[in-house]
Design a protein around this motif. Structure first.
Motif, PDB file in Angstrom:
ATOM      1  N   ASP A 235       0.822  -1.212   0.000  1.00 53.57           N
ATOM      2  CA  ASP A 235       0.000   0.000   0.000  1.00 53.57           C
ATOM      3  C   ASP A 235       0.853   1.257   0.000  1.00 53.57           C
ATOM      4  O   ASP A 235       0.513   2.241  -0.662  1.00 53.57           O
ATOM      5  CB  ASP A 235      -0.957  -0.004   1.190  1.00 53.57           C
ATOM      6  N   LEU A 236       1.955   1.229   0.726  1.00 46.79           N
ATOM      7  CA  LEU A 236       2.862   2.362   0.733  1.00 46.79           C
ATOM      8  C   LEU A 236       3.474   2.556  -0.647  1.00 46.79           C
ATOM      9  O   LEU A 236       3.569   3.685  -1.139  1.00 46.79           O
ATOM     10  CB  LEU A 236       3.958   2.174   1.787  1.00 46.79           C
ATOM     11  N   LEU A 237       3.894   1.476  -1.276  1.00 49.42           N
ATOM     12  CA  LEU A 237       4.457   1.554  -2.625  1.00 49.42           C
ATOM     13  C   LEU A 237       3.476   2.250  -3.567  1.00 49.42           C
ATOM     14  O   LEU A 237       3.852   3.145  -4.322  1.00 49.42           O
ATOM     15  CB  LEU A 237       4.799   0.159  -3.142  1.00 49.42           C
ATOM     16  N   GLU A 238       2.216   1.860  -3.498  1.00 51.36           N
ATOM     17  CA  GLU A 238       1.223   2.474  -4.376  1.00 51.36           C
ATOM     18  C   GLU A 238       1.017   3.956  -4.049  1.00 51.36           C
ATOM     19  O   GLU A 238       0.870   4.774  -4.957  1.00 51.36           O
ATOM     20  CB  GLU A 238      -0.089   1.701  -4.291  1.00 51.36           C
ATOM     21  N   ASP A 239       1.042   4.317  -2.755  1.00 49.28           N
ATOM     22  CA  ASP A 239       0.895   5.720  -2.384  1.00 49.28           C
ATOM     23  C   ASP A 239       2.077   6.562  -2.844  1.00 49.28           C
ATOM     24  O   ASP A 239       1.929   7.765  -3.077  1.00 49.28           O
ATOM     25  CB  ASP A 239       0.711   5.863  -0.868  1.00 49.28           C
ATOM     26  N   VAL A 240       3.236   5.952  -2.972  1.00 50.04           N
ATOM     27  CA  VAL A 240       4.422   6.665  -3.461  1.00 50.04           C
ATOM     28  C   VAL A 240       4.409   6.730  -4.986  1.00 50.04           C
ATOM     29  O   VAL A 240       4.767   7.744  -5.584  1.00 50.04           O
ATOM     30  CB  VAL A 240       5.715   6.000  -2.937  1.00 50.04           C
ATOM     31  N   LEU A 241       3.968   5.670  -5.624  1.00 51.91           N
ATOM     32  CA  LEU A 241       3.977   5.625  -7.085  1.00 51.91           C
ATOM     33  C   LEU A 241       2.961   6.576  -7.722  1.00 51.91           C
ATOM     34  O   LEU A 241       3.177   7.047  -8.843  1.00 51.91           O
ATOM     35  CB  LEU A 241       3.734   4.202  -7.581  1.00 51.91           C
ATOM     36  N   ILE A 242       1.889   6.870  -7.036  1.00 52.59           N
ATOM     37  CA  ILE A 242       0.874   7.766  -7.601  1.00 52.59           C
ATOM     38  C   ILE A 242       1.479   9.127  -7.955  1.00 52.59           C
ATOM     39  O   ILE A 242       1.364   9.572  -9.095  1.00 52.59           O
ATOM     40  CB  ILE A 242      -0.350   7.882  -6.668  1.00 52.59           C
ATOM     41  N   PRO A 243       2.151   9.823  -7.025  1.00 53.43           N
ATOM     42  CA  PRO A 243       2.754  11.103  -7.427  1.00 53.43           C
ATOM     43  C   PRO A 243       3.959  10.924  -8.348  1.00 53.43           C
ATOM     44  O   PRO A 243       4.222  11.783  -9.200  1.00 53.43           O
ATOM     45  CB  PRO A 243       3.148  11.763  -6.106  1.00 53.43           C
ATOM     46  N   VAL A 244       4.685   9.804  -8.214  1.00 59.71           N
ATOM     47  CA  VAL A 244       5.856   9.584  -9.070  1.00 59.71           C
ATOM     48  C   VAL A 244       5.429   9.416 -10.523  1.00 59.71           C
ATOM     49  O   VAL A 244       6.160   9.785 -11.438  1.00 59.71           O
ATOM     50  CB  VAL A 244       6.690   8.384  -8.568  1.00 59.71           C
ATOM     51  N   GLU A 245       4.237   8.885 -10.728  1.00 56.84           N
ATOM     52  CA  GLU A 245       3.723   8.743 -12.089  1.00 56.84           C
ATOM     53  C   GLU A 245       3.709  10.100 -12.795  1.00 56.84           C
ATOM     54  O   GLU A 245       4.001  10.204 -13.974  1.00 56.84           O
ATOM     55  CB  GLU A 245       2.319   8.147 -12.045  1.00 56.84           C
ATOM     56  N   ARG A 246       3.396  11.138 -12.057  1.00 55.92           N
ATOM     57  CA  ARG A 246       3.333  12.487 -12.600  1.00 55.92           C
ATOM     58  C   ARG A 246       4.694  13.190 -12.554  1.00 55.92           C
ATOM     59  O   ARG A 246       5.053  13.905 -13.472  1.00 55.92           O
ATOM     60  CB  ARG A 246       2.304  13.283 -11.788  1.00 55.92           C
ATOM     61  N   LEU A 247       5.453  12.941 -11.485  1.00 57.04           N
ATOM     62  CA  LEU A 247       6.703  13.655 -11.262  1.00 57.04           C
ATOM     63  C   LEU A 247       7.915  13.015 -11.929  1.00 57.04           C
ATOM     64  O   LEU A 247       8.863  13.699 -12.295  1.00 57.04           O
ATOM     65  CB  LEU A 247       6.992  13.755  -9.753  1.00 57.04           C
ATOM     66  N   GLY A 248       7.913  11.677 -12.004  1.00 57.41           N
ATOM     67  CA  GLY A 248       9.076  10.956 -12.510  1.00 57.41           C
ATOM     68  C   GLY A 248      10.205  10.949 -11.491  1.00 57.41           C
ATOM     69  O   GLY A 248      10.102  11.542 -10.426  1.00 57.41           O
ATOM     70  N   CYS A 249      11.270  10.239 -11.823  1.00 61.02           N
ATOM     71  CA  CYS A 249      12.474  10.205 -10.995  1.00 61.02           C
ATOM     72  C   CYS A 249      13.675  10.448 -11.907  1.00 61.02           C
ATOM     73  O   CYS A 249      13.695   9.976 -13.049  1.00 61.02           O
ATOM     74  CB  CYS A 249      12.634   8.847 -10.297  1.00 61.02           C
ATOM     75  N   VAL A 250      14.656  11.154 -11.401  1.00 66.00           N
ATOM     76  CA  VAL A 250      15.859  11.422 -12.184  1.00 66.00           C
ATOM     77  C   VAL A 250      16.572  10.112 -12.502  1.00 66.00           C
ATOM     78  O   VAL A 250      17.005   9.889 -13.631  1.00 66.00           O
ATOM     79  CB  VAL A 250      16.793  12.400 -11.422  1.00 66.00           C
ATOM     80  N   ASP A 251      16.672   9.235 -11.506  1.00 64.62           N
ATOM     81  CA  ASP A 251      17.305   7.931 -11.693  1.00 64.62           C
ATOM     82  C   ASP A 251      16.199   6.879 -11.835  1.00 64.62           C
ATOM     83  O   ASP A 251      15.485   6.595 -10.875  1.00 64.62           O
ATOM     84  CB  ASP A 251      18.191   7.602 -10.492  1.00 64.62           C
ATOM     85  N   PRO A 252      16.052   6.267 -13.012  1.00 67.44           N
ATOM     86  CA  PRO A 252      14.969   5.302 -13.202  1.00 67.44           C
ATOM     87  C   PRO A 252      15.245   3.919 -12.601  1.00 67.44           C
ATOM     88  O   PRO A 252      14.361   3.071 -12.580  1.00 67.44           O
ATOM     89  CB  PRO A 252      14.855   5.205 -14.725  1.00 67.44           C
ATOM     90  N   ALA A 253      16.436   3.672 -12.088  1.00 67.48           N
ATOM     91  CA  ALA A 253      16.794   2.338 -11.592  1.00 67.48           C
ATOM     92  C   ALA A 253      15.827   1.809 -10.534  1.00 67.48           C
ATOM     93  O   ALA A 253      15.405   0.653 -10.620  1.00 67.48           O
ATOM     94  CB  ALA A 253      18.234   2.326 -11.077  1.00 67.48           C
ATOM     95  N   PRO A 254      15.443   2.600  -9.527  1.00 67.80           N
ATOM     96  CA  PRO A 254      14.490   2.059  -8.541  1.00 67.80           C
ATOM     97  C   PRO A 254      13.140   1.691  -9.174  1.00 67.80           C
ATOM     98  O   PRO A 254      12.543   0.674  -8.812  1.00 67.80           O
ATOM     99  CB  PRO A 254      14.323   3.199  -7.536  1.00 67.80           C
ATOM    100  N   LEU A 255      12.700   2.476 -10.121  1.00 68.08           N
ATOM    101  CA  LEU A 255      11.429   2.171 -10.793  1.00 68.08           C
ATOM    102  C   LEU A 255      11.545   0.890 -11.620  1.00 68.08           C
ATOM    103  O   LEU A 255      10.626   0.064 -11.620  1.00 68.08           O
ATOM    104  CB  LEU A 255      11.015   3.335 -11.691  1.00 68.08           C
ATOM    105  N   GLU A 256      12.663   0.722 -12.281  1.00 67.09           N
ATOM    106  CA  GLU A 256      12.879  -0.500 -13.069  1.00 67.09           C
ATOM    107  C   GLU A 256      12.929  -1.728 -12.160  1.00 67.09           C
ATOM    108  O   GLU A 256      12.364  -2.766 -12.482  1.00 67.09           O
ATOM    109  CB  GLU A 256      14.164  -0.376 -13.884  1.00 67.09           C
ATOM    110  N   ARG A 257      13.610  -1.598 -11.017  1.00 68.44           N
ATOM    111  CA  ARG A 257      13.699  -2.709 -10.069  1.00 68.44           C
ATOM    112  C   ARG A 257      12.316  -3.105  -9.571  1.00 68.44           C
ATOM    113  O   ARG A 257      11.962  -4.285  -9.518  1.00 68.44           O
ATOM    114  CB  ARG A 257      14.600  -2.313  -8.886  1.00 68.44           C
ATOM    115  N   ILE A 258      11.492  -2.125  -9.260  1.00 67.98           N
ATOM    116  CA  ILE A 258      10.139  -2.393  -8.769  1.00 67.98           C
ATOM    117  C   ILE A 258       9.307  -3.062  -9.863  1.00 67.98           C
ATOM    118  O   ILE A 258       8.615  -4.052  -9.612  1.00 67.98           O
ATOM    119  CB  ILE A 258       9.471  -1.089  -8.281  1.00 67.98           C
TER     120      ILE A 258
END
Length: 189
Positions: free
Chosen positions: A150-173
């Motif tokens: 549930d925490l992962l989903e709550d973090v991913l919601i804003p990241v979907e809009r904001l993105g991350c400079v380093d995509p490695a954590p998103l790729e790992r997930i």
């Protein structure tokens, strides 16, 4: 006439309670409501929860002065979990940018209950902050090796809009869900 108005103004200001005292008083009432729920039925617990949540109305207008006290309370592991959760929710409801440091600390603190961390993520997303500040906080959370679902989903919601400079954590997930995720896994991946 002006002296009378000015005098009344000073009387009202003198009576204004210190924001930290208001927060302490409200959180004491919240704690009493949440700790007295043992042995109660679901209906009584729901009513006590509504009363505790309603107490946030006394804190939200305080803004910045309330943020420090709320953040300290929410981080205090000796406090009841539900009371810490509500303190975190109230912290987000202040809508004050000063709350961002406390919310980020709660979000990143792996010792905190997942519900408290999720409330911190939701509160942080609602704050009026520069996008880079939000991005940094949420992407730092994604760098953690394990995030509760549930925490992962709550973090991913804003990241979907904001993105991350380093995509490695998103790729790992995304890889963690396997080559053919389904249902809820597909949406999260």
């Amino acid at each position: 006439m002006h002296a009378l108005v000015l005098s009344a103004f000073f009387v009202v200001c003198a009576r204004a309670e210190d924001p930290a005292a208001v927060v302490a008083r409200v959180l004491d009432r919240v704690e009493k409501l949440t700790t007295s729920q043992a042995g109660k039925d679901a209906r009584e617990i729901a009513e006590m929860d509504r009363k505790a949540e309603a107490l946030g109305r006394e804190i939200s207008p305080l803004g910045r002065p309330a943020a420090v006290s709320l953040g300290s309370y929410a981080r205090d592991q000796k406090r009841p979990p539900k009371a810490r959760l509500l303190a975190t929710v109230f912290l987000g409801l202040t809508r004050d940018p000063e709350a961002s440091s406390a919310l980020t600390a709660l979000l990143l603190d792996e010792e905190q209950d997942p519900e408290v961390r999720s409330a911190a993520a939701q509160g942080l997303a609602a704050l009026d902050l520069p996008l880079d500040d939000k991005r940094t906080s949420f992407c730092r959370a994604l760098e953690r090796q394990v995030l509760p679902r549930d925490l992962l989903e709550d973090v991913l919601i804003p990241v979907e809009r904001l993105g991350c400079v380093d995509p490695a954590p998103l790729e790992r997930i995304a890889r963690a869900f396997g080559p053919r995720p389904r249902d809820r896994d597909l949406a999260t991946a």
